[in-house]
Design an enzyme around this catalytic site. Structure first.
Site, PDB file in Angstrom:
ATOM      1  N   ASP A  40       0.853  -1.289  -0.008  1.00  0.00           N
ATOM      2  CA  ASP A  40       0.057   0.171   0.054  1.00  0.00           C
ATOM      3  C   ASP A  40       0.671   1.120   0.034  1.00  0.00           C
ATOM      4  O   ASP A  40       1.976   1.174   0.580  1.00  0.00           O
ATOM      5  CB  ASP A  40      -0.772   0.124   1.275  1.00  0.00           C
ATOM      6  CG  ASP A  40      -2.130   1.043   0.863  1.00  0.00           C
ATOM      7  OD1 ASP A  40      -2.214   1.576   0.004  1.00  0.00           O
ATOM      8  OD2 ASP A  40      -2.865   1.143   2.061  1.00  0.00           O
ATOM      9  N   GLY A  41       0.348   2.135  -0.642  1.00  0.00           N
ATOM     10  CA  GLY A  41       1.089   3.719  -0.383  1.00  0.00           C
ATOM     11  C   GLY A  41       1.654   4.239  -1.913  1.00  0.00           C
ATOM     12  O   GLY A  41       2.147   5.165  -1.947  1.00  0.00           O
ATOM     13  N   TRP A  45       2.916   7.860  -2.423  1.00  0.00           N
ATOM     14  CA  TRP A  45       4.503   8.169  -2.708  1.00  0.00           C
ATOM     15  C   TRP A  45       4.591   9.013  -3.905  1.00  0.00           C
ATOM     16  O   TRP A  45       5.238   9.943  -3.872  1.00  0.00           O
ATOM     17  CB  TRP A  45       4.857   6.677  -3.061  1.00  0.00           C
ATOM     18  CG  TRP A  45       6.435   6.653  -3.531  1.00  0.00           C
ATOM     19  CD1 TRP A  45       7.486   6.617  -2.392  1.00  0.00           C
ATOM     20  CD2 TRP A  45       6.978   7.043  -4.642  1.00  0.00           C
ATOM     21  NE1 TRP A  45       8.515   6.578  -3.112  1.00  0.00           N
ATOM     22  CE2 TRP A  45       8.477   6.793  -4.526  1.00  0.00           C
ATOM     23  CE3 TRP A  45       6.523   7.135  -6.062  1.00  0.00           C
ATOM     24  CZ2 TRP A  45       9.407   6.927  -5.716  1.00  0.00           C
ATOM     25  CZ3 TRP A  45       7.496   7.273  -7.044  1.00  0.00           C
ATOM     26  CH2 TRP A  45       8.763   6.983  -6.720  1.00  0.00           C
ATOM     27  N   HIS A  57       2.779   3.061  -9.052  1.00  0.00           N
ATOM     28  CA  HIS A  57       2.877   1.697  -9.157  1.00  0.00           C
ATOM     29  C   HIS A  57       3.988   1.285 -10.113  1.00  0.00           C
ATOM     30  O   HIS A  57       4.368   0.160  -9.684  1.00  0.00           O
ATOM     31  CB  HIS A  57       1.506   1.637 -10.134  1.00  0.00           C
ATOM     32  CG  HIS A  57       0.224   2.030  -9.217  1.00  0.00           C
ATOM     33  ND1 HIS A  57      -0.003   1.599  -7.882  1.00  0.00           N
ATOM     34  CD2 HIS A  57      -0.925   2.729  -9.744  1.00  0.00           C
ATOM     35  CE1 HIS A  57      -1.102   1.951  -7.636  1.00  0.00           C
ATOM     36  NE2 HIS A  57      -1.897   2.686  -8.698  1.00  0.00           N
ATOM     37  N   GLU A  87     -12.487  -4.396  -4.970  1.00  0.00           N
ATOM     38  CA  GLU A  87     -12.746  -2.902  -4.790  1.00  0.00           C
ATOM     39  C   GLU A  87     -11.924  -1.891  -5.693  1.00  0.00           C
ATOM     40  O   GLU A  87     -12.386  -0.974  -6.144  1.00  0.00           O
ATOM     41  CB  GLU A  87     -12.541  -2.447  -3.405  1.00  0.00           C
ATOM     42  CG  GLU A  87     -13.625  -3.037  -2.557  1.00  0.00           C
ATOM     43  CD  GLU A  87     -13.311  -4.614  -2.267  1.00  0.00           C
ATOM     44  OE1 GLU A  87     -12.433  -5.045  -2.106  1.00  0.00           O
ATOM     45  OE2 GLU A  87     -14.364  -5.428  -2.080  1.00  0.00           O
ATOM     46  N   LEU A 151      10.271 -21.126  -4.772  1.00  0.00           N
ATOM     47  CA  LEU A 151       9.134 -20.132  -4.089  1.00  0.00           C
ATOM     48  C   LEU A 151       7.943 -20.368  -4.792  1.00  0.00           C
ATOM     49  O   LEU A 151       7.677 -20.262  -6.098  1.00  0.00           O
ATOM     50  CB  LEU A 151       9.875 -18.852  -4.298  1.00  0.00           C
ATOM     51  CG  LEU A 151       8.918 -17.727  -3.828  1.00  0.00           C
ATOM     52  CD1 LEU A 151       8.716 -17.724  -2.376  1.00  0.00           C
ATOM     53  CD2 LEU A 151       9.397 -16.336  -4.267  1.00  0.00           C
ATOM     54  N   ILE A 215      -6.918  -4.858   7.261  1.00  0.00           N
ATOM     55  CA  ILE A 215      -6.642  -6.018   6.519  1.00  0.00           C
ATOM     56  C   ILE A 215      -7.425  -5.849   5.175  1.00  0.00           C
ATOM     57  O   ILE A 215      -6.933  -6.634   4.140  1.00  0.00           O
ATOM     58  CB  ILE A 215      -7.192  -7.520   7.304  1.00  0.00           C
ATOM     59  CG1 ILE A 215      -6.682  -7.682   8.476  1.00  0.00           C
ATOM     60  CG2 ILE A 215      -7.288  -8.807   6.308  1.00  0.00           C
ATOM     61  CD1 ILE A 215      -5.136  -7.838   8.539  1.00  0.00           C
TER      62      ILE A 215
HETATM   63  C1  FPP Z   1      -1.878   0.079  -3.417  1.00  0.00           C
HETATM   64  O1  FPP Z   1      -1.503   1.440  -3.416  1.00  0.00           O
HETATM   65  C2  FPP Z   1      -1.304  -0.742  -4.509  1.00  0.00           C
HETATM   66  C3  FPP Z   1      -2.046  -1.127  -5.601  1.00  0.00           C
HETATM   67  C4  FPP Z   1      -3.402  -1.126  -5.759  1.00  0.00           C
HETATM   68  C5  FPP Z   1      -1.443  -1.776  -6.769  1.00  0.00           C
HETATM   69  C6  FPP Z   1      -0.205  -2.641  -6.280  1.00  0.00           C
HETATM   70  C7  FPP Z   1       0.500  -3.412  -7.536  1.00  0.00           C
HETATM   71  C8  FPP Z   1       1.997  -3.531  -7.570  1.00  0.00           C
HETATM   72  C9  FPP Z   1       2.820  -3.013  -6.469  1.00  0.00           C
HETATM   73  C10 FPP Z   1       2.340  -4.339  -8.671  1.00  0.00           C
HETATM   74  C11 FPP Z   1       1.597  -5.517  -8.884  1.00  0.00           C
HETATM   75  C12 FPP Z   1       2.395  -6.378  -9.949  1.00  0.00           C
HETATM   76  C13 FPP Z   1       2.067  -7.188 -10.722  1.00  0.00           C
HETATM   77  C14 FPP Z   1       2.756  -8.186 -11.662  1.00  0.00           C
HETATM   78  C15 FPP Z   1       0.761  -7.707 -10.603  1.00  0.00           C
HETATM   79  P1  FPP Z   1      -2.432   2.639  -3.477  1.00  0.00           P
HETATM   80  O2  FPP Z   1      -2.604   2.935  -4.990  1.00  0.00           O
HETATM   81  O3  FPP Z   1      -3.600   2.185  -2.871  1.00  0.00           O
HETATM   82  O4  FPP Z   1      -2.015   3.622  -2.686  1.00  0.00           O
HETATM   83  P2  FPP Z   1      -2.298   4.824  -1.903  1.00  0.00           P
HETATM   84  O5  FPP Z   1      -3.037   4.159  -0.648  1.00  0.00           O
HETATM   85  O6  FPP Z   1      -1.191   5.666  -1.222  1.00  0.00           O
HETATM   86  O7  FPP Z   1      -3.409   5.722  -2.861  1.00  0.00           O
END
Ligand code: FPP
Length: 260
Positions: A40-41, A45, A57, A87, A151, A215
């Site tokens: 998250d975050g 960022w 992302h 969601e 893994l 969660i």
């Molecule tokens: C949450 O941060 C992050 C996500 C919804 C996307 C996470 C995805 C990746 C890290 C890459 C995944 C890789 C593959 C190959 C599927 P947010 O956007 O909710 O951040 P915020 O809470 O600061 O708005």
């Protein structure tokens, strides 16, 4: 508030800074078999830097890669990322489109390394509701790594835990109706067997970045006895050192499973 909760649940261990020291300490104690991460975050960022959320992302993707390498090198058995929840479809279209393209990118850049590392990639979630190119990339990951024995790397994409439980209950009802199983035989093991994580150990350790203490509909059944570890660090700043710290903290927890 968060600092006191962090002290209670673990948080970052400030006493051991050096990566080699941390690694050596971790290797002396039993490792968690399954680590699950709520990454998250990314959006915050990017916002802090005046960048579009998609830049967060992209930066987060690099941390996913580093964390996979760190988990593989430590000998963790299962690593699960919560990458896209049921969601998350409510987000702006350009952000959803970007997130759906990430697996396609990741396939191009990382498939060979995952094969070389003997990593087995699996998906948790309703793949069929993702765009066809995304589905193809996800299927290719699964197909090309299905015989690997190292893994196990799960990506929860279009995943929601309540939805997973509803589907499991429906399947079990069908089996009871068909007479394959008696109602009184339905127990915890039967339910676990009908979840998307069937055959995998439940997560021992759950990491959530960005200071949120929730969660968020992630593996609700499977997290019954997991140790939770929270950090204020935003996912694109999450280093392998922090991953090691989370594991070291986990190793100092006393897991009693309700006993004394
Ligand atoms: C949450 O941060 C992050 C996500 C919804 C996307 C996470 C995805 C990746 C890290 C890459 C995944 C890789 C593959 C190959 C599927 P947010 O956007 O909710 O951040 P915020 O809470 O600061 O708005």
């Amino acid at each position: 508030m968060i600092e006191s909760i962090k002290r209670f649940v673990g948080g970052e261990n400030k006493t051991r800074q050096n990566k080699e020291e941390l690694l050596a300490a971790i290797k002396r104690a039993p490792l968690p078999k399954h680590v699950a991460i709520i990454t998250d975050g990314n959006g915050r960022w990017a916002k802090k830097r005046g960048l579009p959320r998609t830049a967060g992302h992209a930066a987060g993707m690099k941390r996913v890669r580093e964390t996979i390498r760190a988990a593989d090198e430590l000998g963790i058995q299962v690593l699960t990322f919560y990458s896209f929840s049921t969601e998350n479809w409510k987000r702006p279209k350009d952000e959803v489109d970007y997130l759906m393209k990430l697996p396609i990118e990741f396939l191009k850049t990382d498939l060979q390394e995952l094969i070389d590392r003997n990593v087995k990639v699996q998906m948790l979630g309703e793949k069929s509701q993702t765009p066809s190119q995304t589905q193809m990339a996800l299927t290719e990951f699964e197909e090309k790594t299905k015989h690997n024995t190292g893994l196990i790397l799960n990506f929860a994409i279009n995943y929601g835990s309540r939805d997973e439980i509803v589907r499991a209950v429906r399947q079990i009802i069908d089996e009871v109706k068909k007479g394959n199983i008696d109602k009184d035989e339905v127990n915890e093991e039967v339910i676990s067997r009908h979840l998307l994580t069937r055959g995998l150990p439940d997560p021992d350790l759950v990491i959530r970045t960005s200071g949120e203490l929730r969660i968020s509909n992630f593996l609700l059944w499977q997290l019954a006895y997991s140790e939770l570890w929270f950090t204020d660090t935003l996912w694109p700043d999450f280093t392998p050192e922090l991953f090691y710290q989370a594991i070291e903290d986990f190793q100092h927890r006393s897991r009693r499973y309700g006993a004394v």
